[in-house]
Design a protein around this motif. Structure first.
Motif, PDB file in Angstrom:
ATOM      1  N   THR A 129       0.803  -1.110   0.098  1.00 54.97           N
ATOM      2  CA  THR A 129       0.023  -0.031   0.097  1.00 54.97           C
ATOM      3  C   THR A 129       0.918   1.182  -0.215  1.00 54.97           C
ATOM      4  O   THR A 129       0.262   2.476  -0.134  1.00 54.97           O
ATOM      5  CB  THR A 129      -0.908   0.008   1.109  1.00 54.97           C
ATOM      6  OG1 THR A 129      -0.177  -0.232   2.297  1.00 54.97           O
ATOM      7  CG2 THR A 129      -1.945  -1.015   1.090  1.00 54.97           C
ATOM      8  N   ASN A 296      -0.639   7.220  -5.032  1.00 57.42           N
ATOM      9  CA  ASN A 296      -1.650   6.833  -3.761  1.00 57.42           C
ATOM     10  C   ASN A 296      -1.047   6.472  -2.686  1.00 57.42           C
ATOM     11  O   ASN A 296      -1.673   5.340  -2.160  1.00 57.42           O
ATOM     12  CB  ASN A 296      -2.784   6.144  -4.382  1.00 57.42           C
ATOM     13  CG  ASN A 296      -2.451   4.710  -4.660  1.00 57.42           C
ATOM     14  OD1 ASN A 296      -1.419   4.456  -5.102  1.00 57.42           O
ATOM     15  ND2 ASN A 296      -3.421   3.791  -4.797  1.00 57.42           N
ATOM     16  N   GLU A 299      -2.655   4.610   0.952  1.00 61.41           N
ATOM     17  CA  GLU A 299      -4.167   4.382   0.879  1.00 61.41           C
ATOM     18  C   GLU A 299      -5.000   3.271   1.360  1.00 61.41           C
ATOM     19  O   GLU A 299      -4.230   2.026   0.911  1.00 61.41           O
ATOM     20  CB  GLU A 299      -4.462   4.547  -0.783  1.00 61.41           C
ATOM     21  CG  GLU A 299      -5.867   4.842  -0.762  1.00 61.41           C
ATOM     22  CD  GLU A 299      -6.307   5.051  -2.407  1.00 61.41           C
ATOM     23  OE1 GLU A 299      -7.529   4.374  -2.701  1.00 61.41           O
ATOM     24  OE2 GLU A 299      -5.638   5.935  -2.905  1.00 61.41           O
ATOM     25  N   ASP A 300      -5.728   3.222   2.621  1.00 59.71           N
ATOM     26  CA  ASP A 300      -6.219   2.210   2.975  1.00 59.71           C
ATOM     27  C   ASP A 300      -7.649   2.194   3.016  1.00 59.71           C
ATOM     28  O   ASP A 300      -8.421   1.441   3.426  1.00 59.71           O
ATOM     29  CB  ASP A 300      -5.707   2.343   4.381  1.00 59.71           C
ATOM     30  CG  ASP A 300      -6.388   3.699   5.196  1.00 59.71           C
ATOM     31  OD1 ASP A 300      -7.009   4.560   4.478  1.00 59.71           O
ATOM     32  OD2 ASP A 300      -6.026   3.706   6.306  1.00 59.71           O
ATOM     33  N   GLY A 301      -8.191   3.153   2.101  1.00 52.54           N
ATOM     34  CA  GLY A 301      -9.626   3.015   1.817  1.00 52.54           C
ATOM     35  C   GLY A 301     -10.433   3.854   3.195  1.00 52.54           C
ATOM     36  O   GLY A 301     -11.729   3.958   2.930  1.00 52.54           O
ATOM     37  N   LYS A 302      -9.666   4.263   4.063  1.00 58.81           N
ATOM     38  CA  LYS A 302     -10.381   4.950   5.234  1.00 58.81           C
ATOM     39  C   LYS A 302      -9.739   6.185   5.592  1.00 58.81           C
ATOM     40  O   LYS A 302     -10.228   7.540   5.373  1.00 58.81           O
ATOM     41  CB  LYS A 302     -10.517   4.065   6.496  1.00 58.81           C
ATOM     42  CG  LYS A 302     -11.274   4.657   7.636  1.00 58.81           C
ATOM     43  CD  LYS A 302     -11.064   3.584   8.776  1.00 58.81           C
ATOM     44  CE  LYS A 302     -11.820   4.150   9.888  1.00 58.81           C
ATOM     45  NZ  LYS A 302     -11.994   3.134  11.058  1.00 58.81           N
ATOM     46  N   VAL A 305      -8.091   8.332   1.356  1.00 57.80           N
ATOM     47  CA  VAL A 305      -8.841   7.671  -0.168  1.00 57.80           C
ATOM     48  C   VAL A 305      -8.405   8.563  -1.007  1.00 57.80           C
ATOM     49  O   VAL A 305      -8.235   9.775  -1.066  1.00 57.80           O
ATOM     50  CB  VAL A 305     -10.240   7.932   0.426  1.00 57.80           C
ATOM     51  CG1 VAL A 305     -11.126   7.360  -0.768  1.00 57.80           C
ATOM     52  CG2 VAL A 305     -10.497   7.324   1.665  1.00 57.80           C
ATOM     53  N   ASP A 311     -10.945   4.637 -12.420  1.00 58.12           N
ATOM     54  CA  ASP A 311     -11.736   4.196 -11.464  1.00 58.12           C
ATOM     55  C   ASP A 311     -13.145   4.023 -11.930  1.00 58.12           C
ATOM     56  O   ASP A 311     -13.766   3.040 -11.723  1.00 58.12           O
ATOM     57  CB  ASP A 311     -11.593   4.639  -9.993  1.00 58.12           C
ATOM     58  CG  ASP A 311     -10.198   4.690  -9.287  1.00 58.12           C
ATOM     59  OD1 ASP A 311      -9.461   3.852  -9.770  1.00 58.12           O
ATOM     60  OD2 ASP A 311      -9.980   5.537  -8.584  1.00 58.12           O
ATOM     61  N   LYS A 344     -17.987   8.609  -3.124  1.00 56.69           N
ATOM     62  CA  LYS A 344     -16.911   8.101  -2.347  1.00 56.69           C
ATOM     63  C   LYS A 344     -16.300   9.146  -1.392  1.00 56.69           C
ATOM     64  O   LYS A 344     -15.879   8.850  -0.406  1.00 56.69           O
ATOM     65  CB  LYS A 344     -15.779   7.715  -3.365  1.00 56.69           C
ATOM     66  CG  LYS A 344     -14.728   7.060  -2.830  1.00 56.69           C
ATOM     67  CD  LYS A 344     -13.708   6.630  -3.733  1.00 56.69           C
ATOM     68  CE  LYS A 344     -12.611   5.561  -3.145  1.00 56.69           C
ATOM     69  NZ  LYS A 344     -11.888   4.995  -4.301  1.00 56.69           N
TER      70      LYS A 344
END
Length: 352
Positions: A129, A296, A299-302, A305, A311, A344
């Motif tokens: 990541t 990115n 980036e951990d999606g939380k 982001v 995408d 998002k």
């Protein structure tokens, strides 16, 4: 051991490459570790405890071959054992060539084997990541670490006085530090890295509607008119939440102000990288032609982001090269409408 790392280019690049010093210091605690950078990028690595000395590349060296040779001779006289050249530009090629270092390391280009003792081809896909920008830099250390380095995250080192002074600045402008404060990176470093201004205004409207937060704009003096254009495009209710005239007089002040924010949201670039280095959550809107996999980072999606046109509309990229995407950035940006970003974004905002 004396090691020089050369990283010319932008603020985000200089900050990202600073991770190499922490990795080297862990392996060689007594080594002399020096950094050659463009002088305007110094604030992001100021006070870094892992760097011993700085050498600055200025406009003088950029515009004069005589000055560039003089800088190369300065490097030669310091007698480095190792020179690591991150980007392998003409000026850094020359500086490396003039050095007396036995170990010279850089990225692979068709001509670099004539200058460097070790070169590396960049990875095309990230393995962690951390992202390609981090992973490819750490590969440059393999010849002197004799192993794969652990992953390090860039850090910015503010003083307690800087943080306290920025707090007082915000209070003097009637900003409530007990309420949400969000920094908006309203403009990119160039037009082809800037989300269309009417679209950005819609994004800010959505942020205020969702959070009722106080809003700060990040921009530099020559971008003031463009930033004001975004402000004017926002809804009247949104404008009441924007403290348009509150911004840092210099990069260190911007960093200290950002430290008081709960998030930085906006265009991909140095501001996002700096916020990450301050442990501030980020939501990044990528330019359609920038490689998301490279930048990115973490980036951990939380907490961190990002969103890219690829995408949401991958079919637009089926036949396009990076050069094509850069040329067509305006058209691609037009397709990257706010309704593709806002769902998002709202999910990110709920986690703050």
């Amino acid at each position: 051991m004396k090691i020089l790392i050369i990283q010319q280019k932008m603020i985000g690049d200089v900050l990202t490459s600073s991770i190499l010093f922490e990795a080297l210091r862990q392996k060689y605690p007594k080594a002399q570790l020096d950094y050659l950078i463009n002088n305007h990028t110094y604030p992001v690595v100021q006070n870094n405890p892992f760097i011993d000395n700085f050498i600055f590349f200025t406009e003088k060296e950029a515009s004069s071959k005589t000055a560039l040779f003089k800088l190369g001779k300065t490097v030669r006289n310091k007698k480095y054992d190792v020179v690591i050249d991150i980007y392998s530009k003409f000026s850094s090629n020359l500086i490396t060539l003039l050095s007396v270092a036995k170990t010279k390391i850089s990225k692979y280009k068709w001509y670099t084997s004539f200058i460097y003792s070790q070169t590396f081809k960049e990875l095309k896909r990230p393995k962690t990541t951390a992202g390609l920008a981090i992973e490819n830099r750490l590969r440059l250390l393999e010849p002197i670490l004799n192993e794969n380095s652990q992953i390090f995250q860039p850090k910015i080192y503010l003083t307690s006085d800087e943080i306290e002074n920025s707090k007082q600045l915000l209070l003097n402008h009637n900003i409530d530090l007990n309420s949400k404060l969000i920094m908006i990176s309203v403009l990119g470093s160039s037009e082809n890295k800037t989300y269309p201004l009417p679209y950005m205004a819609e994004i800010i409207d959505a942020i205020v509607e969702e959070t009722k937060a106080q809003i700060l704009f990040n921009y530099i003096p020559n971008q003031k008119n463009k930033a004001k254009e975004v402000y004017d495009l926002c809804k009247i209710e949104t404008q009441k939440h924007i403290f348009y005239d509150v911004f840092g007089n210099g990069l260190r002040e911007f960093l200290a102000i950002t430290k008081h924010c709960i998030a930085l949201i906006g265009n991909e670039g140095g501001a996002v990288n700096m916020a990450k280095a301050l442990d501030i959550p980020t939501f990044t809107v990528f330019s359609p032609w920038i490689l998301k996999e490279a930048w990115n980072m973490f980036e951990d999606g939380k907490t961190h982001v990002s969103i890219h046109l690829k995408d949401t509309n991958p079919e637009l990229y089926s036949t396009k090269s990076v050069k094509d995407m850069k040329t067509d950035s305006k058209e691609l940006y037009h397709s990257f409408k706010p309704n593709l970003v806002i769902p998002k974004l709202k999910s990110f905002l709920k986690g703050l």
